[in-house]
Scaffold this motif. Structure first.
Motif, PDB file in Angstrom:
ATOM      1  N   GLY A  71      11.319  -9.712  -2.424  1.00 27.96           N
ATOM      2  CA  GLY A  71      10.318 -10.392  -1.273  1.00 27.96           C
ATOM      3  C   GLY A  71       8.888  -9.982  -1.468  1.00 27.96           C
ATOM      4  N   GLY A  72       8.514 -10.183  -0.174  1.00 27.96           N
ATOM      5  CA  GLY A  72       6.983  -9.596   0.014  1.00 27.96           C
ATOM      6  C   GLY A  72       7.367  -8.115   0.523  1.00 27.96           C
ATOM      7  N   ASP A  73       5.974  -7.511   0.898  1.00 27.82           N
ATOM      8  CA  ASP A  73       5.935  -6.322   1.687  1.00 27.82           C
ATOM      9  C   ASP A  73       6.735  -6.360   3.159  1.00 27.82           C
ATOM     10  OD1 ASP A  73       4.550  -5.024  -0.175  1.00 27.82           O
ATOM     11  OD2 ASP A  73       2.499  -5.243   0.942  1.00 27.82           O
ATOM     12  N   GLY A  74       6.758  -7.527   3.801  1.00 23.68           N
ATOM     13  CA  GLY A  74       7.672  -7.762   4.885  1.00 23.68           C
ATOM     14  C   GLY A  74       9.218  -7.409   4.592  1.00 23.68           C
ATOM     15  N   GLY A  96       6.126 -12.078  -3.477  1.00 26.25           N
ATOM     16  CA  GLY A  96       5.198 -12.857  -2.431  1.00 26.25           C
ATOM     17  C   GLY A  96       3.711 -12.845  -3.016  1.00 26.25           C
ATOM     18  N   SER A  97       2.864 -12.547  -2.201  1.00 23.20           N
ATOM     19  CA  SER A  97       1.516 -12.683  -2.616  1.00 23.20           C
ATOM     20  C   SER A  97       0.872 -11.448  -2.969  1.00 23.20           C
ATOM     21  CB  SER A  97       0.425 -13.320  -1.708  1.00 23.20           C
ATOM     22  OG  SER A  97       0.656 -12.803  -0.282  1.00 23.20           O
ATOM     23  N   VAL A  98       0.580 -10.646  -2.154  1.00 23.90           N
ATOM     24  CA  VAL A  98      -0.098  -9.151  -2.518  1.00 23.90           C
ATOM     25  C   VAL A  98       0.954  -8.367  -2.779  1.00 23.90           C
ATOM     26  CG1 VAL A  98      -1.388  -7.406  -1.700  1.00 23.90           C
ATOM     27  CG2 VAL A  98      -2.039  -9.648  -1.110  1.00 23.90           C
ATOM     28  N   GLY A  99       1.923  -8.082  -2.058  1.00 24.40           N
ATOM     29  CA  GLY A  99       3.122  -7.014  -2.433  1.00 24.40           C
ATOM     30  C   GLY A  99       2.565  -5.619  -2.702  1.00 24.40           C
ATOM     31  N   PHE A 100       2.056  -5.212  -1.902  1.00 23.92           N
ATOM     32  CA  PHE A 100       1.259  -3.872  -2.045  1.00 23.92           C
ATOM     33  C   PHE A 100       1.961  -2.866  -2.091  1.00 23.92           C
ATOM     34  CE2 PHE A 100      -2.889  -2.102  -2.121  1.00 23.92           C
ATOM     35  CZ  PHE A 100      -2.965  -0.955  -1.824  1.00 23.92           C
ATOM     36  N   THR A 187      -3.695  -0.037   4.436  1.00 27.12           N
ATOM     37  CA  THR A 187      -4.193  -1.042   3.702  1.00 27.12           C
ATOM     38  C   THR A 187      -3.702  -2.373   4.126  1.00 27.12           C
ATOM     39  OG1 THR A 187      -2.240  -0.500   2.055  1.00 27.12           O
ATOM     40  CG2 THR A 187      -4.627   0.222   1.569  1.00 27.12           C
ATOM     41  N   ALA A 188      -3.040  -2.312   5.362  1.00 29.65           N
ATOM     42  CA  ALA A 188      -2.627  -3.502   6.047  1.00 29.65           C
ATOM     43  C   ALA A 188      -3.415  -4.161   7.084  1.00 29.65           C
ATOM     44  CB  ALA A 188      -1.391  -3.407   6.501  1.00 29.65           C
ATOM     45  N   TYR A 189      -3.054  -4.406   8.188  1.00 24.46           N
ATOM     46  CA  TYR A 189      -3.741  -4.855   9.369  1.00 24.46           C
ATOM     47  C   TYR A 189      -5.110  -4.066   9.763  1.00 24.46           C
ATOM     48  CZ  TYR A 189      -4.521  -7.109  13.907  1.00 24.46           C
ATOM     49  OH  TYR A 189      -5.108  -7.966  15.023  1.00 24.46           O
ATOM     50  N   SER A 190      -4.767  -2.648   9.709  1.00 25.05           N
ATOM     51  CA  SER A 190      -5.910  -1.956  10.253  1.00 25.05           C
ATOM     52  C   SER A 190      -6.920  -1.987   9.179  1.00 25.05           C
ATOM     53  CB  SER A 190      -5.195  -0.248   9.924  1.00 25.05           C
ATOM     54  OG  SER A 190      -6.344   0.644   9.992  1.00 25.05           O
ATOM     55  N   MET A 191      -6.811  -2.013   7.719  1.00 25.00           N
ATOM     56  CA  MET A 191      -7.995  -2.269   6.793  1.00 25.00           C
ATOM     57  C   MET A 191      -8.704  -3.440   7.179  1.00 25.00           C
ATOM     58  SD  MET A 191      -7.982  -2.959   2.883  1.00 25.00           S
ATOM     59  CE  MET A 191      -7.471  -4.427   2.963  1.00 25.00           C
ATOM     60  N   SER A 192      -7.896  -4.859   7.528  1.00 25.04           N
ATOM     61  CA  SER A 192      -8.615  -5.877   7.921  1.00 25.04           C
ATOM     62  C   SER A 192      -9.209  -5.883   9.377  1.00 25.04           C
ATOM     63  CB  SER A 192      -7.452  -6.882   8.175  1.00 25.04           C
ATOM     64  OG  SER A 192      -6.794  -7.091   6.866  1.00 25.04           O
ATOM     65  N   ALA A 193      -9.166  -4.785  10.341  1.00 23.36           N
ATOM     66  CA  ALA A 193      -9.730  -4.617  11.316  1.00 23.36           C
ATOM     67  C   ALA A 193     -10.853  -3.555  11.393  1.00 23.36           C
ATOM     68  CB  ALA A 193      -8.815  -4.223  12.494  1.00 23.36           C
ATOM     69  N   GLY A 194     -11.279  -3.394   9.901  1.00 22.03           N
ATOM     70  CA  GLY A 194     -12.340  -2.216   9.806  1.00 22.03           C
ATOM     71  C   GLY A 194     -11.655  -0.872   9.851  1.00 22.03           C
ATOM     72  N   GLY A 195     -10.562  -0.372   9.547  1.00 21.54           N
ATOM     73  CA  GLY A 195     -10.189   0.819   9.436  1.00 21.54           C
ATOM     74  C   GLY A 195     -10.505   1.331   8.127  1.00 21.54           C
ATOM     75  N   PRO A 196     -10.001   2.565   7.846  1.00 24.42           N
ATOM     76  CA  PRO A 196     -10.452   3.301   6.641  1.00 24.42           C
ATOM     77  C   PRO A 196      -9.140   3.094   5.703  1.00 24.42           C
ATOM     78  CG  PRO A 196      -9.552   4.891   8.138  1.00 24.42           C
ATOM     79  CD  PRO A 196      -9.882   3.535   8.984  1.00 24.42           C
ATOM     80  N   ILE A 197      -9.288   3.360   4.403  1.00 25.33           N
ATOM     81  CA  ILE A 197      -8.270   3.233   3.506  1.00 25.33           C
ATOM     82  C   ILE A 197      -7.777   4.585   3.245  1.00 25.33           C
ATOM     83  CG2 ILE A 197      -7.493   2.900   1.049  1.00 25.33           C
ATOM     84  CD1 ILE A 197      -9.404   0.304   1.032  1.00 25.33           C
ATOM     85  N   VAL A 198      -6.573   4.939   3.459  1.00 28.73           N
ATOM     86  CA  VAL A 198      -6.248   6.341   3.195  1.00 28.73           C
ATOM     87  C   VAL A 198      -4.966   6.288   2.197  1.00 28.73           C
ATOM     88  CG1 VAL A 198      -4.976   8.347   4.645  1.00 28.73           C
ATOM     89  CG2 VAL A 198      -6.584   6.785   5.688  1.00 28.73           C
ATOM     90  N   GLU A 199      -5.130   7.384   1.257  1.00 26.42           N
ATOM     91  CA  GLU A 199      -4.025   7.527   0.232  1.00 26.42           C
ATOM     92  C   GLU A 199      -2.820   7.472   1.068  1.00 26.42           C
ATOM     93  OE1 GLU A 199      -4.296   9.906  -3.120  1.00 26.42           O
ATOM     94  OE2 GLU A 199      -6.572  10.133  -3.138  1.00 26.42           O
ATOM     95  N   PRO A 200      -1.865   6.697   0.688  1.00 21.52           N
ATOM     96  CA  PRO A 200      -0.466   6.595   0.970  1.00 21.52           C
ATOM     97  C   PRO A 200       0.448   7.691   1.039  1.00 21.52           C
ATOM     98  CG  PRO A 200      -0.492   5.528  -0.989  1.00 21.52           C
ATOM     99  CD  PRO A 200      -2.021   5.698  -0.798  1.00 21.52           C
ATOM    100  N   THR A 201       0.223   8.520   0.186  1.00 19.84           N
ATOM    101  CA  THR A 201       0.952   9.914   0.184  1.00 19.84           C
ATOM    102  C   THR A 201       0.578  11.143   1.278  1.00 19.84           C
ATOM    103  OG1 THR A 201       0.085  10.521  -1.760  1.00 19.84           O
ATOM    104  CG2 THR A 201       2.061   9.450  -1.968  1.00 19.84           C
TER     105      THR A 201
END
Length: 290
Positions: A71-74, A96-100, A187-201
């Motif tokens: 599926g997607g990320d959801g 899905g589309s992005v599937g991050f 890299t989800a809603y936070s990024m779209s709202a202007g938040g920083p990209i943080v390494e996921p680990t």
């Protein structure tokens, strides 16, 4: 090796991708079980194969070695809570589309074969405990892989709230709301709202205002040991809403507080390819330099 295949029937029509994965894995020597990730909506006519036995996901996870989500990320977010509870690693196949968060795309299913022989690595992702308190009473408890969002919902009103870290005021926000995200959720809603990209680990808690009515409002990255509290003003007659990982909203009223901190549970993501986080950003999001 018992592998649970959980496919979103709205994305994977006829469960074709899941059935192809089943053939690949069983040919490699794994035992597989098919499940749906959630109960279909009433009245929906799904394209499901006849005579295909489908089991219950929560039942099968208790004895599973791996979970593969189609599926997607959801779909991955939906499964993350139960998988973390049973300490079962997840591999996502993007339908899905992005599937991050997905490890593989639909056309890469033959790459699943090494899973049957334990040939994979695990990447741990921090999760967030999200508790809603009304006075001294706990009224809601959840765990998030991505984020907890407190917002004004669809009403055209301004939301007011205070954000505290370990009971010390950090900021007051007037606007559409606030996102409390994990590094995975950066890299989800936070990024779209202007938040920083943080390494996921990495381990941190990201606080990102949404459409704030203040020039000084900025996203902040806090240490993982902090307990972040979002406090609604007492006597406030406006309702706000909490959504955890995009799930069903919990209505908040004046005086309620949402406490968010690093969870003891973690999501284990299966990795087959040795791809850098920045390669994934370039592929999925168009890159940081464009």
């Amino acid at each position: 090796m018992k592998i649970v295949l959980s496919s979103n029937p709205y994305r994977d029509k006829g469960l074709r991708a899941a059935l192809e994965a089943k053939r690949v894995l069983e040919h490699a020597g794994a035992k597989t079980v098919m499940c749906l990730p959630f109960q279909p909506k009433k009245g929906d006519r799904l394209d499901l194969p006849r005579q295909l036995p489908l089991s219950q996901l929560d039942k099968e996870l208790a004895t599973a070695d791996l979970l593969i989500c189609f599926g997607g990320d959801g779909t991955i977010l939906h499964a993350a809570r139960d998988a973390a509870f049973h300490e079962v690693p997840i591999l996502g196949v993007n339908m899905g589309s992005v599937g991050f968060m997905a490890e593989l795309e639909r056309g890469e299913l033959p790459l699943l074969a090494p899973l049957a022989h334990g040939m994979y690595t695990i990447e741990e992702r921090m999760m967030l405990d999200v508790n809603v308190l009304r006075g001294d009473r706990l009224i809601s408890k959840d765990v998030a892989l991505n984020d907890a969002v407190i917002s004004k919902g669809s009403m055209a009103r301004v939301a007011e709230m205070e954000v505290l870290a370990d009971r010390v005021k950090v900021t007051a926000i007037t606007g559409d709301g606030v996102i409390i995200a994990s590094p995975t959720g950066s890299t989800a809603y936070s990024m779209s709202a202007g938040g920083p990209i943080v390494e996921p680990t990495s381990k941190s808690i990201i606080v990102t205002p949404v459409c704030a009515h203040q020039l000084a409002a900025r996203a902040m990255v806090l240490a993982p040991e902090r307990v972040v509290t979002v406090q609604l003003p007492r006597g406030n007659r406006k309702y706000l809403y909490l959504s955890v990982d995009g799930g069903k909203a919990v209505r908040l009223s004046g005086g309620d507080r949402v406490e968010i901190g690093c969870s003891q549970r973690v999501t284990q993501l299966v990795r087959l390819a040795d791809r850098s986080f920045y390669q994934i950003i370039n592929q999925k999001l168009g890159g940081l330099s464009q």
